[in-house]
Write a protein that holds these residues in place. Sequence first.
Motif, PDB file in Angstrom:
ATOM      1  N   ASN A 164       0.779  -1.125  -0.085  1.00 43.11           N
ATOM      2  CA  ASN A 164      -0.010  -0.070   0.036  1.00 43.11           C
ATOM      3  C   ASN A 164       0.697   1.342  -0.113  1.00 43.11           C
ATOM      4  O   ASN A 164       0.625   2.345  -0.841  1.00 43.11           O
ATOM      5  CB  ASN A 164      -0.973   0.011   0.972  1.00 43.11           C
ATOM      6  CG  ASN A 164      -2.247  -0.982   0.929  1.00 43.11           C
ATOM      7  OD1 ASN A 164      -2.546  -1.294   0.025  1.00 43.11           O
ATOM      8  ND2 ASN A 164      -2.713  -1.304   2.179  1.00 43.11           N
ATOM      9  N   THR A 209       3.920   1.506  -1.170  1.00 43.05           N
ATOM     10  CA  THR A 209       4.628   1.329  -2.345  1.00 43.05           C
ATOM     11  C   THR A 209       3.913   2.010  -3.536  1.00 43.05           C
ATOM     12  O   THR A 209       4.032   2.710  -4.283  1.00 43.05           O
ATOM     13  CB  THR A 209       5.228  -0.018  -2.556  1.00 43.05           C
ATOM     14  OG1 THR A 209       5.998  -0.072  -1.706  1.00 43.05           O
ATOM     15  CG2 THR A 209       5.784   0.183  -4.132  1.00 43.05           C
ATOM     16  N   SER A 210       2.479   1.466  -3.447  1.00 44.65           N
ATOM     17  CA  SER A 210       1.486   2.032  -4.393  1.00 44.65           C
ATOM     18  C   SER A 210       1.021   3.410  -4.254  1.00 44.65           C
ATOM     19  O   SER A 210       1.367   4.102  -5.269  1.00 44.65           O
ATOM     20  CB  SER A 210       0.055   1.314  -4.233  1.00 44.65           C
ATOM     21  OG  SER A 210      -0.892   1.827  -5.135  1.00 44.65           O
ATOM     22  N   SER A 237       4.148   5.461  -5.744  1.00 41.74           N
ATOM     23  CA  SER A 237       4.340   5.174  -7.369  1.00 41.74           C
ATOM     24  C   SER A 237       3.212   6.173  -7.890  1.00 41.74           C
ATOM     25  O   SER A 237       3.412   6.869  -8.992  1.00 41.74           O
ATOM     26  CB  SER A 237       3.935   3.776  -7.690  1.00 41.74           C
ATOM     27  OG  SER A 237       4.131   3.838  -9.122  1.00 41.74           O
ATOM     28  N   ALA A 238       1.891   6.265  -7.113  1.00 41.71           N
ATOM     29  CA  ALA A 238       0.734   6.811  -7.878  1.00 41.71           C
ATOM     30  C   ALA A 238       1.160   8.436  -7.722  1.00 41.71           C
ATOM     31  O   ALA A 238       0.645   9.285  -8.653  1.00 41.71           O
ATOM     32  CB  ALA A 238      -0.368   6.627  -6.998  1.00 41.71           C
ATOM     33  N   VAL A 279       2.197  -5.170  -7.777  1.00 36.00           N
ATOM     34  CA  VAL A 279       3.378  -4.702  -7.988  1.00 36.00           C
ATOM     35  C   VAL A 279       4.052  -5.791  -8.899  1.00 36.00           C
ATOM     36  O   VAL A 279       4.220  -6.987  -8.460  1.00 36.00           O
ATOM     37  CB  VAL A 279       4.349  -4.300  -6.624  1.00 36.00           C
ATOM     38  CG1 VAL A 279       5.787  -4.049  -7.104  1.00 36.00           C
ATOM     39  CG2 VAL A 279       3.604  -3.310  -5.835  1.00 36.00           C
ATOM     40  N   PRO A 299      -3.514   4.213  -1.873  1.00 33.96           N
ATOM     41  CA  PRO A 299      -3.116   3.031  -2.998  1.00 33.96           C
ATOM     42  C   PRO A 299      -3.961   2.625  -4.001  1.00 33.96           C
ATOM     43  O   PRO A 299      -5.280   2.877  -3.804  1.00 33.96           O
ATOM     44  CB  PRO A 299      -2.742   1.927  -1.819  1.00 33.96           C
ATOM     45  CG  PRO A 299      -3.858   2.165  -0.542  1.00 33.96           C
ATOM     46  CD  PRO A 299      -3.771   3.646  -0.615  1.00 33.96           C
ATOM     47  N   HIS A 324      -5.630  -3.586  -7.388  1.00 38.74           N
ATOM     48  CA  HIS A 324      -6.115  -4.269  -8.625  1.00 38.74           C
ATOM     49  C   HIS A 324      -7.371  -4.477  -8.530  1.00 38.74           C
ATOM     50  O   HIS A 324      -7.799  -5.094  -7.671  1.00 38.74           O
ATOM     51  CB  HIS A 324      -5.032  -5.278  -8.639  1.00 38.74           C
ATOM     52  CG  HIS A 324      -5.124  -5.903 -10.203  1.00 38.74           C
ATOM     53  ND1 HIS A 324      -6.125  -6.542 -10.704  1.00 38.74           N
ATOM     54  CD2 HIS A 324      -3.952  -5.903 -11.094  1.00 38.74           C
ATOM     55  CE1 HIS A 324      -5.798  -7.055 -11.820  1.00 38.74           C
ATOM     56  NE2 HIS A 324      -4.488  -6.538 -12.184  1.00 38.74           N
ATOM     57  N   PRO A 355      -2.668  -3.493  -4.258  1.00 42.58           N
ATOM     58  CA  PRO A 355      -1.977  -3.125  -5.299  1.00 42.58           C
ATOM     59  C   PRO A 355      -1.044  -4.069  -6.021  1.00 42.58           C
ATOM     60  O   PRO A 355      -0.454  -4.860  -5.427  1.00 42.58           O
ATOM     61  CB  PRO A 355      -1.006  -2.003  -4.394  1.00 42.58           C
ATOM     62  CG  PRO A 355      -1.395  -1.692  -3.352  1.00 42.58           C
ATOM     63  CD  PRO A 355      -2.431  -3.016  -3.001  1.00 42.58           C
TER      64      PRO A 355
END
Length: 517
Positions: free
Chosen positions: A215, A217-218, A221-222, A246, A321, A324, A244
């Motif tokens: 979460n 990391t997402s 990145s976002a 990855v 996050p 998917h 998310p």
Amino acid sequence: MNGAQSLIRTLADAGVDVCFANPGTSEMHFVAALDTVPEMHGVLGLFEGVVTGAADGYARVAGRPAAALLHLGPGLGNGLANLHNARRARTPVVVVVGDHATYHKKYDAPLESDIEAVAGSLNGWVRRCAATGDVGADAAAAVAAAMDAPGRVATLVLPADLSWGEGGRPARPVAPKPPAPVAAPAVARAADLLRGGEPVVLLIGGPACLEAGLNATSRISAATGAKALAETFPARLQRGAGLPAVERLAYRSDQATAQLAGHRHLILAGATAPVTFFAYPGEPSDLVPEGCRIHTLAEPGQDVVRALTDLADLVAPGTAPVPHPSRRPPLPSGPLTFANWADVIGALLPENAIISDESNTSGVLLPKATAGAPRHDLLTLTGGAIGQGMPVATGAAIAAPGRPVVTLQSDGSALYTISTLWTQARENLDVTTVVLNNRAYAILRLEFQRVGASSPGPEAARLLSLSPPDIDFVHLAEGFGVPATRATTAEELAAQFAEALRAPGPHLIDAVIPPVL
């Protein structure tokens, strides 16, 4: 109380309540002592590689070590491949290796060997018990050492006379060291890089591959556009609908190079700098692109999840996050192929499953097929030593008895530890094994080309093929007490997989597919 009783009592009090075992003469008092500590569950494996792989799988799911009981140096040697995988997975494992009685070692009996030298190759913790009264304290120290972040193999050598000797004393558990915090300046430097406008890759590993790390990391990145990648073979990766997604760094060097190309900065979060699995003629071993600088946010063993969360709060405040979506592939039809078997798994994978993946070359399309399946855990071949898939699944099933476990197993690797099926039958574990049977060491056919060894001639080709004779996995499984079927079409695989998931206990499906090469 003898030494073995004090050891097992100490292990159980420290939360180590499962012992995977393949014992011999020097371990008989340990075996007898199991009856005195009802909290400890002993699980017999018919080969040491099954024992060590199961201990690894147990720890990956339970988050605490199991014990592995092995017989002298040769037993440890037989279990070394899956201990290598456990070391690379950074999972905690307590290995108890019985040894000759202290007064017997000078006679150089046939099974005498340098156990410490073998155990030392794992770069873990090793101790030889020196007195019966200290065995309990040694066991407590072994558990604490195994649990020290980020987790490691702790080997305790127990001479037979210390095992049967009286005067053993259980020891209180030793608190393991918590993960070391990441200093605030390291988080601030990573935030500056992410705000700097140059292309950044964020490579995560270890606990960062679980929900909280994914979460964070997402979010990063976002908000920043950084490319997020997970290490190639994570010990445990949580994935599926609602989490998310990855992407993992590719195994093949040309594909990994393409993923990293054009980036100026690589931030490591619980992962190590990527290198090729092997050396290839004319190719670099270092996968980091020229001109790309490496920055470490968190070393393995540091509190990477906290660091990522703090970093997300700095660079992505208010950013959520990106989960998917729930999306399954349609059930395919027709003969099984390299591509469509994975769609069957993705279409039917149950909620909260655990996948032990050693499908190797046959599993290239598995990540795409299962990305939108219900949430699940993925356990991968961390150290590359084959024969892990079925033992790891066995340990995972014992650690999480309420969850369905699926082993996706290449045929060549399956034969290293096929006797695992017997343990699954004895323990009545809900494990469904799908053997991807292409009758070849397909990965070696690929590597044969990649190292520039030209086209295999007839003798070389025989060493890369598993036929003739064809291996009958159905009869092998049935011989170990596991019901088995064979599938040659997508429809057959779907029906058999669904039925295996519904029925209690272990099952095996021999899925016959053509080789990739």
